[in-house]
Design a protein around this motif. Structure first.
Motif, PDB file in Angstrom:
ATOM      1  N   ASP A  12       0.833  -1.194   0.000  1.00 24.30           N
ATOM      2  CA  ASP A  12       0.000   0.000   0.000  1.00 24.30           C
ATOM      3  C   ASP A  12       0.866   1.242   0.000  1.00 24.30           C
ATOM      4  O   ASP A  12       1.892   1.299   0.683  1.00 24.30           O
ATOM      5  CB  ASP A  12      -0.914   0.022   1.227  1.00 24.30           C
ATOM      6  N   THR A  13       0.442   2.230  -0.751  1.00 21.56           N
ATOM      7  CA  THR A  13       1.141   3.507  -0.812  1.00 21.56           C
ATOM      8  C   THR A  13       0.134   4.575  -1.213  1.00 21.56           C
ATOM      9  O   THR A  13      -1.011   4.265  -1.556  1.00 21.56           O
ATOM     10  CB  THR A  13       2.321   3.455  -1.806  1.00 21.56           C
ATOM     11  N   MET A  14       0.532   5.813  -1.174  1.00 16.67           N
ATOM     12  CA  MET A  14      -0.329   6.896  -1.642  1.00 16.67           C
ATOM     13  C   MET A  14       0.579   7.980  -2.223  1.00 16.67           C
ATOM     14  O   MET A  14       1.155   8.778  -1.499  1.00 16.67           O
ATOM     15  CB  MET A  14      -1.176   7.452  -0.503  1.00 16.67           C
ATOM     16  N   ASN A  15       0.723   7.956  -3.535  1.00 17.94           N
ATOM     17  CA  ASN A  15       1.569   8.911  -4.239  1.00 17.94           C
ATOM     18  C   ASN A  15       0.788   9.531  -5.387  1.00 17.94           C
ATOM     19  O   ASN A  15       0.044   8.838  -6.075  1.00 17.94           O
ATOM     20  CB  ASN A  15       2.812   8.233  -4.820  1.00 17.94           C
ATOM     21  N   ALA A  16       0.996  10.817  -5.589  1.00 20.90           N
ATOM     22  CA  ALA A  16       0.409  11.483  -6.747  1.00 20.90           C
ATOM     23  C   ALA A  16       1.211  11.088  -7.982  1.00 20.90           C
ATOM     24  O   ALA A  16       2.432  10.975  -7.928  1.00 20.90           O
ATOM     25  CB  ALA A  16       0.436  12.994  -6.554  1.00 20.90           C
ATOM     26  N   ALA A  17       0.510  10.867  -9.077  1.00 23.10           N
ATOM     27  CA  ALA A  17       1.173  10.459 -10.318  1.00 23.10           C
ATOM     28  C   ALA A  17       0.450  11.071 -11.508  1.00 23.10           C
ATOM     29  O   ALA A  17      -0.592  11.714 -11.357  1.00 23.10           O
ATOM     30  CB  ALA A  17       1.199   8.937 -10.428  1.00 23.10           C
ATOM     31  N   ARG A  18       1.028  10.846 -12.682  1.00 23.09           N
ATOM     32  CA  ARG A  18       0.455  11.383 -13.907  1.00 23.09           C
ATOM     33  C   ARG A  18       0.571  10.328 -15.000  1.00 23.09           C
ATOM     34  O   ARG A  18       1.625   9.715 -15.170  1.00 23.09           O
ATOM     35  CB  ARG A  18       1.199  12.662 -14.297  1.00 23.09           C
ATOM     36  N   ILE A  19      -0.509  10.148 -15.733  1.00 21.64           N
ATOM     37  CA  ILE A  19      -0.545   9.239 -16.880  1.00 21.64           C
ATOM     38  C   ILE A  19      -0.433  10.090 -18.137  1.00 21.64           C
ATOM     39  O   ILE A  19      -1.160  11.067 -18.285  1.00 21.64           O
ATOM     40  CB  ILE A  19      -1.864   8.440 -16.907  1.00 21.64           C
ATOM     41  N   GLU A  20       0.472   9.725 -19.037  1.00 18.67           N
ATOM     42  CA  GLU A  20       0.630  10.444 -20.302  1.00 18.67           C
ATOM     43  C   GLU A  20       0.492   9.455 -21.452  1.00 18.67           C
ATOM     44  O   GLU A  20       1.034   8.351 -21.401  1.00 18.67           O
ATOM     45  CB  GLU A  20       1.989  11.138 -20.367  1.00 18.67           C
ATOM     46  N   TYR A  21      -0.222   9.877 -22.488  1.00 21.86           N
ATOM     47  CA  TYR A  21      -0.419   9.035 -23.658  1.00 21.86           C
ATOM     48  C   TYR A  21      -0.762   9.918 -24.849  1.00 21.86           C
ATOM     49  O   TYR A  21      -1.136  11.079 -24.694  1.00 21.86           O
ATOM     50  CB  TYR A  21      -1.512   7.991 -23.428  1.00 21.86           C
ATOM     51  N   THR A  22      -0.605   9.361 -26.042  1.00 18.99           N
ATOM     52  CA  THR A  22      -0.966  10.105 -27.249  1.00 18.99           C
ATOM     53  C   THR A  22      -2.427   9.839 -27.562  1.00 18.99           C
ATOM     54  O   THR A  22      -2.917   8.718 -27.400  1.00 18.99           O
ATOM     55  CB  THR A  22      -0.099   9.684 -28.445  1.00 18.99           C
ATOM     56  N   GLU A  23      -3.110  10.886 -27.994  1.00 24.04           N
ATOM     57  CA  GLU A  23      -4.520  10.745 -28.354  1.00 24.04           C
ATOM     58  C   GLU A  23      -4.661  10.556 -29.855  1.00 24.04           C
ATOM     59  O   GLU A  23      -4.079  11.306 -30.638  1.00 24.04           O
ATOM     60  CB  GLU A  23      -5.311  11.978 -27.917  1.00 24.04           C
ATOM     61  N   LYS A  24      -5.395   9.556 -30.252  1.00 26.88           N
ATOM     62  CA  LYS A  24      -5.735   9.284 -31.648  1.00 26.88           C
ATOM     63  C   LYS A  24      -4.505   9.165 -32.540  1.00 26.88           C
ATOM     64  O   LYS A  24      -4.497   9.615 -33.679  1.00 26.88           O
ATOM     65  CB  LYS A  24      -6.681  10.351 -32.175  1.00 26.88           C
ATOM     66  N   HIS A  25      -3.436   8.606 -32.002  1.00 28.42           N
ATOM     67  CA  HIS A  25      -2.216   8.319 -32.753  1.00 28.42           C
ATOM     68  C   HIS A  25      -1.604   9.558 -33.417  1.00 28.42           C
ATOM     69  O   HIS A  25      -1.089   9.491 -34.523  1.00 28.42           O
ATOM     70  CB  HIS A  25      -2.460   7.245 -33.806  1.00 28.42           C
TER      71      HIS A  25
END
Length: 118
Positions: A12-25
């Motif tokens: 168990d942990t509690m860390n702020a994070a960010r997801i990054e991805y490309t939209e619609k290639h």
């Protein structure tokens, strides 16, 4: 491939994070905020603020611990706005310790930062 990997114990942990991805290639990178609520060397459980469609592969950043660009594969989407992900590379113990040091979870309140190891 993923069914033959060894399973590491989730903590168990509690860390702020960010997801990054490309939209619609295209070249545009989208970014979404999330929280890491459980983590191991090979995967994590992420809590999302709202429900939205994620691609199969994306990049995870944990800015407090200074860990960036962890490649992830979406394994399962749960009903309570959490997702299970597998990392494309295993985290080292040093990276896990850094994550736990910056965690706000009560289980990690006594963790100390060893400045010599940075």
């Amino acid at each position: 491939m993923y069914d033959r990997e060894t399973r590491f114990r989730m903590e168990d942990t509690m860390n702020a994070a960010r997801i990054e991805y490309t939209e619609k290639h295209v070249m545009h990178m989208a970014s979404r905020r999330c929280d890491v609520i459980r983590i191991s060397m090979s995967g994590a459980v992420l809590a999302l603020l709202t429900q939205y469609n994620l691609p199969e592969q994306f990049v995870l950043d944990i800015p407090d611990a200074r860990i960036s660009k962890i490649g992830c594969v979406l394994m399962r989407t749960n009903a309570n706005n959490t997702i299970d992900v597998r990392f494309l590379r295993m985290l080292t113990q040093k990276e896990l310790d850094r994550i736990f040091i910056f965690s706000t979870h009560p289980a990690h309140k006594d963790k100390k930062l060893d400045v010599r190891s940075w």
